[in-house]
Design an enzyme around this catalytic site. Structure first.
Site, PDB file in Angstrom:
ATOM      1  N   ASP A  83       0.847  -1.189   0.000  1.00 55.73           N
ATOM      2  CA  ASP A  83       0.000   0.000   0.000  1.00 55.73           C
ATOM      3  C   ASP A  83       0.889   1.248   0.000  1.00 55.73           C
ATOM      4  O   ASP A  83       1.855   1.323   0.769  1.00 55.73           O
ATOM      5  CB  ASP A  83      -0.873  -0.048   1.273  1.00 55.73           C
ATOM      6  CG  ASP A  83      -1.994   0.966   1.269  1.00 55.73           C
ATOM      7  OD1 ASP A  83      -2.372   1.441   0.185  1.00 55.73           O
ATOM      8  OD2 ASP A  83      -2.512   1.262   2.370  1.00 55.73           O
ATOM      9  N   GLY A 190      -7.408   8.065   7.523  1.00 58.78           N
ATOM     10  CA  GLY A 190      -7.582   8.280   8.964  1.00 58.78           C
ATOM     11  C   GLY A 190      -9.048   8.275   9.381  1.00 58.78           C
ATOM     12  O   GLY A 190      -9.940   8.045   8.575  1.00 58.78           O
ATOM     13  N   SER A 226     -13.036   3.835   4.713  1.00 55.53           N
ATOM     14  CA  SER A 226     -13.704   3.306   5.899  1.00 55.53           C
ATOM     15  C   SER A 226     -14.995   4.083   6.100  1.00 55.53           C
ATOM     16  O   SER A 226     -15.080   5.261   5.749  1.00 55.53           O
ATOM     17  CB  SER A 226     -12.811   3.459   7.130  1.00 55.53           C
ATOM     18  OG  SER A 226     -11.884   2.396   7.198  1.00 55.53           O
TER      19      SER A 226
END
Ligand SMILES: [Zn+2]
Length: 349
Positions: A83, A190, A226
């Site tokens: 990544d 984040g 996310s």
């Protein structure tokens, strides 16, 4: 099953019309959580390690843990992916170690912070593509710059500063021959992505759709994806944590992306939240505990639950047995003889 090429995994996802979650790992429990979920849902999967993860766990520990995952789960196709490679050297070291896929994030300079020029990005990405394809390894590039910082990597900001320009995405794909393309549509790395539920002013799904129309056969990648669900934030805060209220990328927006060419979805924060919440709960409610297994086991279970849910939501569930793995050496031949196309199909505007 041996580790498979990410290109094969994403080509199959395109055929099947689904997305594949790419989950970050740093340790054994996270790898076990992902494999537990993949087994439970019969899903192909991308396991990825950042530079920070490789440094934290040490390369060979992490590599062998992922090999163990492949050995123990012969029915699950697994691609092992670097990544956010920051340089040719980082990608080369991953390829030499045995990774079947690398991301060359040339959107930033080697410091992992300063936005690079288009020409610099093309040059370093092309160099990685040449080296990787010769060895049958997949390459993901990035055009546009994502927001936020994770593992010390990132330009910061909200993610709206450098939204991908569709024309530039086409040019970049043509010049580099990348297998997959990460684009910036307002997402950030984040936990703190959005200060309210994101709408079209901060999450540019229209840009993603425009890029997919121009590059219908290029596998698009959503980073910083996310969903940062409230229930996971709540567990942390209930047991002594101090997370500020925040919003991630709603699953419905990711599913809209999947209907428009997104084949790889990067998820890390949700898993971090799930594990930390489970650990906090044990330490808070049973302060007499001191055996790491007492909190690592629930942490692993909490992460497995989130990963399994995402696998179902992304559509990869049930597809592990759809195809046989192609050896990396055969993939290399495919790049060489042109049977694995590297020039994108570009649609007229
Ligand atoms: Zn990322």
């Amino acid at each position: 099953m041996p580790l498979v090429s990410m290109r094969q995994l994403l080509d199959e996802a395109a055929k099947g019309g689904y997305g594949v979650g790419a989950f970050n790992v740093n340790d054994m429990e996270q790898i076990q959580a992902i494999m537990g979920a993949a087994k439970e849902t019969n899903s192909p999967v991308v396991i990825q390690a950042s530079r920070g993860a490789r440094a934290f766990a040490q390369d060979r520990y992490l590599f062998h843990l992922i090999l163990a995952a492949a050995e123990l789960n012969p029915e699950i196709p697994i691609a092992m992916h670097q990544d956010h490679g920051n340089s040719f050297e980082t990608c080369k070291s991953a390829i030499e170690l045995g990774y079947t896929s690398v991301m060359m994030d040339g959107s930033l300079k080697e410091d992992g912070k300063t936005p690079a020029t288009f020409e610099e990005n093309v040059a370093v990405t092309k160099k990685v593509v040449d080296f990787a394809h010769e060895r049958g390894v997949t390459v993901e590039g990035e055009i546009g710059v994502l927001g936020g910082v994770e593992d010390g990597h990132g330009a910061g900001g909200t993610g709206l500063e450098h939204i991908t320009d569709p024309d530039q995405a086409v040019e970049f794909a043509e010049l580099t021959g990348v297998d997959a393309l990460a684009i910036a549509i307002g997402t950030s790395h984040g936990a703190y992505k959005f200060t309210k539920k994101p709408d079209g002013s901060v999450l540019k799904m229209d840009v993603l759709i425009a890029i997919h129309k121009r590059l219908p056969n290029t596998h698009l990648v959503m980073h910083g994806s996310s969903s940062v669900p409230k229930d996971l934030q709540d567990v942390i805060n209930e047991y002594g944590g101090k997370l500020k209220e925040t919003w991630g990328v709603p699953v419905e927006e990711i599913q809209l992306g999947i209907r428009n060419g997104v084949r790889k979805i990067n998820v890390d924060t949700d898993n971090r939240l799930a594990m930390t919440g489970a650990i906090r709960k044990v330490l808070w409610t049973q302060p007499e505990k001191f055996d790491p297994r007492d909190y690592m086991k629930p942490a692993r279970e909490a992460m497995q639950k989130v990963v399994a849910l995402r696998m179902k939501q992304f559509g990869q569930a049930g597809h592990a047995g759809d195809y046989k793995p192609i050896a990396i050496t055969e993939i290399a031949k495919g790049y060489k003889d042109g049977s694995l196309v590297t020039k994108p199909l570009v649609a007229a505007r």
